[in-house]
Design an enzyme around this catalytic site. Structure first.
Site, short mmCIF file in Angstrom:
data_model
loop_
_atom_site.label_atom_id
_atom_site.label_comp_id
_atom_site.label_asym_id
_atom_site.label_seq_id
_atom_site.Cartn_x
_atom_site.Cartn_y
_atom_site.Cartn_z
N HIS A 1 36.69 36.40 40.43
CA HIS A 1 35.67 37.52 40.19
C HIS A 1 36.77 38.57 39.80
O HIS A 1 36.07 39.84 39.75
CB HIS A 1 34.83 37.59 41.44
N SER A 2 37.88 38.63 40.31
CA SER A 2 38.65 40.09 40.10
C SER A 2 38.91 40.27 38.55
O SER A 2 39.09 41.54 38.01
CB SER A 2 39.88 39.97 40.81
#
Length: 467
Positions: free
Chosen positions: A166-167
């Site tokens: 998700h980064s």
């Protein structure tokens, strides 16, 4: 799925290979924004492709080769996806090291038939076997940012399990990456490919910094009354303070882990959603309109809070993600590939939530949406500057993630659209996902994690209110 079949449910991995960009880029470090750093772990999605005539004629080796060549080409443009997270030398926060270390692609087989999984919209533990989960040793520098597993089923159908940090991407960027991969795959190229894809823009920390005013401390010192606040952050602090005031310590709040939750998908047909809208429009009439998201989110919040039996004087909160790409000044560029979401927030007492009409709650949701401005984003990003910890499961907090504008099931990684695209369990299990239903364009599938004792009352309040 019947659990007594034992070994019949086995998924056997037959191949695991690293996939590198077709064209290598010079190594560089991309600074991440605080929005990127919130959740560095892998998020998973499983695509199911039924045994159509075209798919049945494909060998597993040809499917694997098609996806591998497509991923190599995609990583050449989306090159950060072939990198690794790394700690910043100055402050220890995570940044993105574009080092061409590659993604991971896995080939697997199973005797199970897709039909044996039943309703593909419903979560099933078997889905966890359809994604590749690299061993995490605590060092993010060793963890791939993109992984995928293609599994051939006994019926000739396939699944593609996809995981991405998700980064690296938010929802829209994940959708764009997968569309690019599908377009670059040999199967789609043989059919003429898909339409031209938007070129991604990977610089993010710098872009967000350029959009931002001076930091919070500077703005406060210049004009204390002019600084916007992020309601979502303020409401979270209030919920945590409320929990501790009521003698519910943080360790107790965290005791409900993912295994305590049951994951269910509730299908709201287009007709059900129109019925809900009539409830709202009947109270107002005239030119008042509301979106499907607004009315379903309002209804969900009411039903979930009522099912939990929260005391009337207790503060409850609805939070939902808002895309800030066009909220920033200047707007983020088309194709921005980082995280551009912040949470909007509405807070009421449980008693007020129960007493107020759907119309009133819808208006509050719209007000929260409209409050997301450049200043709100600045305040939100500033609030994430401090040390980050995992959020304890606060039952008074209802969180919604809207995927209805990202029709993942329409992505053709093989021949044709997917029968379903199913998210796996998220780090915050009680999040409600709003998903497009492949068979009902106007309907919404609501996937939510519920404690077993609240499943029946939630089902009653949620479904009876729309029938």
């Amino acid at each position: 799925m019947d659990s007594q079949h034992g070994n019949y449910q086995t998924v056997s991995i037959t191949k695991t290979v690293p996939v590198y960009p077709k064209l290598l880029h010079p190594q560089k470090v991309l600074n991440l924004s605080n929005l990127d750093r919130q959740c560095p772990i892998l998020m998973y999605l499983v695509f199911f492709y039924n045994a159509s005539h075209a798919n049945k004629n494909l060998s597993l080796n040809s499917v694997f080769s098609s996806l591998k060549s497509g991923l190599e080409e995609t990583l050449s443009v989306w090159y950060p996806a072939a990198g690794r997270l790394c700690p910043n030398r100055n402050d220890g926060k995570l940044d993105l090291w574009c080092n061409n270390n590659g993604a991971i692609l896995v080939e697997a087989v199973t005797q199970v038939k897709i039909s044996q999984l039943g309703d593909l919209s419903q979560y099933n533990d078997f889905l966890e076997k359809l994604v590749y989960k690299p061993v995490f040793d605590g060092n993010f520098s060793n963890m791939p940012l993109v992984v995928a597993q293609v599994t051939k089923f006994g019926c000739g159908g396939y699944s593609v399990g996809f995981g991405a940090s998700h980064s690296l991407f938010d929802g829209p960027a994940t959708y764009d990456f997968l569309c690019a991969w599908a377009s670059n795959s040999a199967i789609m190229k043989a059919k003429g490919g898909l339409e031209q894809q938007q070129k991604p823009v990977h610089e993010r920390g710098t872009l967000l910094a350029n959009c931002r005013a001076p930091n919070m401390a500077t703005r406060l010192s210049k004009n204390p009354g002019s600084v916007a606040r992020a309601a979502a952050i303020d409401h979270l602090y209030q919920l945590i303070k409320q929990a501790t005031t009521h003698n519910q310590n943080l360790s107790e709040m965290g005791s409900s882990n993912q295994k305590s939750y049951l994951f269910r998908t509730f299908h709201l047909s287009g007709a059900m959603i129109e019925s809900l809208k009539r409830k709202v429009l009947g109270q107002r009439g005239g030119s008042f309109t509301c979106s499907s998201f607004d009315v379903v989110a309002a209804h969900l919040w009411k039903a979930r809070t009522r099912a939990l039996g929260v005391r009337k004087e207790t503060m409850v909160c609805l939070q939902f993600a808002v895309d800030t790409r066009n909220k920033m000044v200047p707007p983020l560029p088309n194709g921005f590939s980082g995280n551009a979401y912040v949470l909007a927030s509405v807070a009421l007492t449980a008693g007020a939530l129960e007493e107020q009409s759907h119309e009133t709650i819808v208006e509050k949701i719209r007000e929260a949406k409209n409050s997301i401005s450049n200043d709100y984003v600045n305040a939100y990003v500033d609030a994430l500057e401090g040390p980050q910890g995992s959020l304890p499961p606060l039952k008074e907090l209802t969180i919604v993630s809207d995927w209805t504008r990202m029709p993942f099931h329409k992505i053709s990684l093989l021949h044709g659209e997917a029968a379903y695209a199913s998210p796996l369990v998220s780090p915050i299990p009680q999040v409600a996902f709003f998903i497009q239903n492949p068979n009902d364009n106007r309907g919404i599938d609501v996937r939510i994690g519920l404690l077993s004792k609240t499943l029946d009352p939630f089902s009653h309040y949620f479904l009876n209110g729309v029938q």
